[in-house]
Design an enzyme around this catalytic site. Structure first.
Site, PDB file in Angstrom:
ATOM      1  N   ASP A   1       3.034   0.848 -52.569  1.00 39.61           N
ATOM      2  CA  ASP A   1       2.489  -0.658 -52.425  1.00 39.61           C
ATOM      3  C   ASP A   1       3.655  -1.287 -52.200  1.00 39.61           C
ATOM      4  O   ASP A   1       4.626  -1.133 -52.835  1.00 39.61           O
ATOM      5  CB  ASP A   1       1.391  -1.193 -53.526  1.00 39.61           C
ATOM      6  CG  ASP A   1       0.840  -2.460 -53.520  1.00 39.61           C
ATOM      7  OD1 ASP A   1       0.252  -2.851 -52.292  1.00 39.61           O
ATOM      8  OD2 ASP A   1       1.011  -3.158 -54.522  1.00 39.61           O
TER       9      ASP A   1
ATOM     10  N   ASP B   1       3.272  -5.447 -52.696  1.00 44.44           N
ATOM     11  CA  ASP B   1       3.422  -6.801 -53.539  1.00 44.44           C
ATOM     12  C   ASP B   1       3.254  -6.217 -54.889  1.00 44.44           C
ATOM     13  O   ASP B   1       2.277  -5.614 -55.261  1.00 44.44           O
ATOM     14  CB  ASP B   1       2.125  -7.667 -53.099  1.00 44.44           C
ATOM     15  CG  ASP B   1       2.376  -8.125 -51.630  1.00 44.44           C
ATOM     16  OD1 ASP B   1       3.513  -8.642 -51.473  1.00 44.44           O
ATOM     17  OD2 ASP B   1       1.661  -8.246 -50.710  1.00 44.44           O
TER      18      ASP B   1
ATOM     19  N   ALA C   1      -1.355  -5.903 -47.252  1.00 44.28           N
ATOM     20  CA  ALA C   1      -0.934  -6.925 -46.690  1.00 44.28           C
ATOM     21  C   ALA C   1      -0.743  -6.865 -45.093  1.00 44.28           C
ATOM     22  O   ALA C   1      -0.646  -5.607 -44.862  1.00 44.28           O
ATOM     23  CB  ALA C   1       0.384  -7.486 -47.236  1.00 44.28           C
TER      24      ALA C   1
ATOM     25  N   LYS D   1       3.523 -10.012 -42.923  1.00 42.06           N
ATOM     26  CA  LYS D   1       3.938 -10.405 -44.312  1.00 42.06           C
ATOM     27  C   LYS D   1       4.805  -9.029 -44.867  1.00 42.06           C
ATOM     28  O   LYS D   1       5.777  -9.249 -45.486  1.00 42.06           O
ATOM     29  CB  LYS D   1       2.640 -10.520 -45.186  1.00 42.06           C
ATOM     30  CG  LYS D   1       3.305 -10.798 -46.557  1.00 42.06           C
ATOM     31  CD  LYS D   1       1.915 -10.931 -47.606  1.00 42.06           C
ATOM     32  CE  LYS D   1       2.557 -11.245 -49.025  1.00 42.06           C
ATOM     33  NZ  LYS D   1       1.153 -10.845 -50.035  1.00 42.06           N
TER      34      LYS D   1
ATOM     35  N   ASP E   1       0.654  -1.659 -58.473  1.00 41.93           N
ATOM     36  CA  ASP E   1       0.510  -2.718 -59.648  1.00 41.93           C
ATOM     37  C   ASP E   1      -0.794  -3.418 -59.871  1.00 41.93           C
ATOM     38  O   ASP E   1      -0.878  -4.133 -60.756  1.00 41.93           O
ATOM     39  CB  ASP E   1       1.579  -4.071 -59.303  1.00 41.93           C
ATOM     40  CG  ASP E   1       0.903  -4.817 -58.357  1.00 41.93           C
ATOM     41  OD1 ASP E   1       0.427  -4.357 -57.244  1.00 41.93           O
ATOM     42  OD2 ASP E   1       0.955  -6.085 -58.294  1.00 41.93           O
TER      43      ASP E   1
END
Length: 216
Positions: free
Chosen positions: A9, A11, A110, A114, A167
């Site tokens: 992942d 972010d 995202a 981004k 996360d």
């Protein structure tokens, strides 16, 4: 055979960009006369920007339109150099994994725009990864497993032969539903929350990952 494919992942794992994204969205939504707060976004973390922004718009009684996201990204691009925090040791960790023979991919909810901005902040490019899958490439967002299934297939791997690094609870759920084993990185969610979601291990610092993987 040990697992050698890792799906990251973005972010909260490779970068901490949630503050920058929230701040950018707050500024953008003011242009639609919506006064959002940082706390409004927490429950939509990890679900892709349409839900991240659209969920908050709905909370405030508004109607989400794609231009809200586009404007948020324009502001994000301007602020990222100052407000996106690259997780300590991220670039070194990625290069070390590649040196040890791991195959690495990004699987971020995202949008592509981004993800590319964040990779620029890290100091790497999409070409440093075998596969980069974004929310622009899938229909269903996390916690649906589509993004991890799609990424594993693009790598020519069964998800069961991959690790997912996440996360967010929604991301851990997506990885497990895809059939992968998940390693959690606390931030937005606590270590206990990630463990309860099904992470087989939780690490405090991303730089630890190569050695942790070597002992799983």
């Amino acid at each position: 055979m040990s697992k050698k494919a890792i799906m990251f992942d973005m972010d909260g794992v490779l970068v901490n960009s949630e503050y920058c994204m929230r701040h950018s969205a707050i500024l953008a939504l003011k242009e639609w006369n919506i006064t959002a707060e940082h706390e409004d976004f927490i429950e939509f973390t990890g679900m892709g920007e349409d839900k991240f922004i659209g969920g908050v718009v709905a909370k405030h009684g508004g109607e989400y339109v794609p231009e809200m996201k586009i404007r948020s990204y324009e502001i994000y691009d301007q602020l990222a150099g100052d407000l996106v925090e690259v997780t300590e040791g991220t670039k070194e960790m990625l290069m070390e994994l590649k040196r040890r023979g791991y195959r690495i991919a990004v699987a971020s909810a995202a949008d592509h725009t981004k993800v590319c901005i964040n990779l620029r902040c890290v100091g790497v490019t999409p070409e440093d990864f075998e596969v980069v899958t974004t929310g622009s490439d899938v229909e269903k967002k996390k916690p649906d497993p589509e993004i991890y299934i799609t990424t594993a297939q693009a790598m020519g791997e069964d998800p069961a032969n991959c690790f997912v690094i996440e996360d967010a609870v929604a991301g851990i759920t997506a990885g497990i539903r895809a059939g992968a084993e998940c390693i959690g990185v606390p931030g937005t969610f606590t270590a206990d929350e990630l463990s309860q979601a099904g992470a087989i291990r939780v690490i405090q610092k991303i730089i630890e990952l190569p050695d942790v993987l070597a002992n799983i």
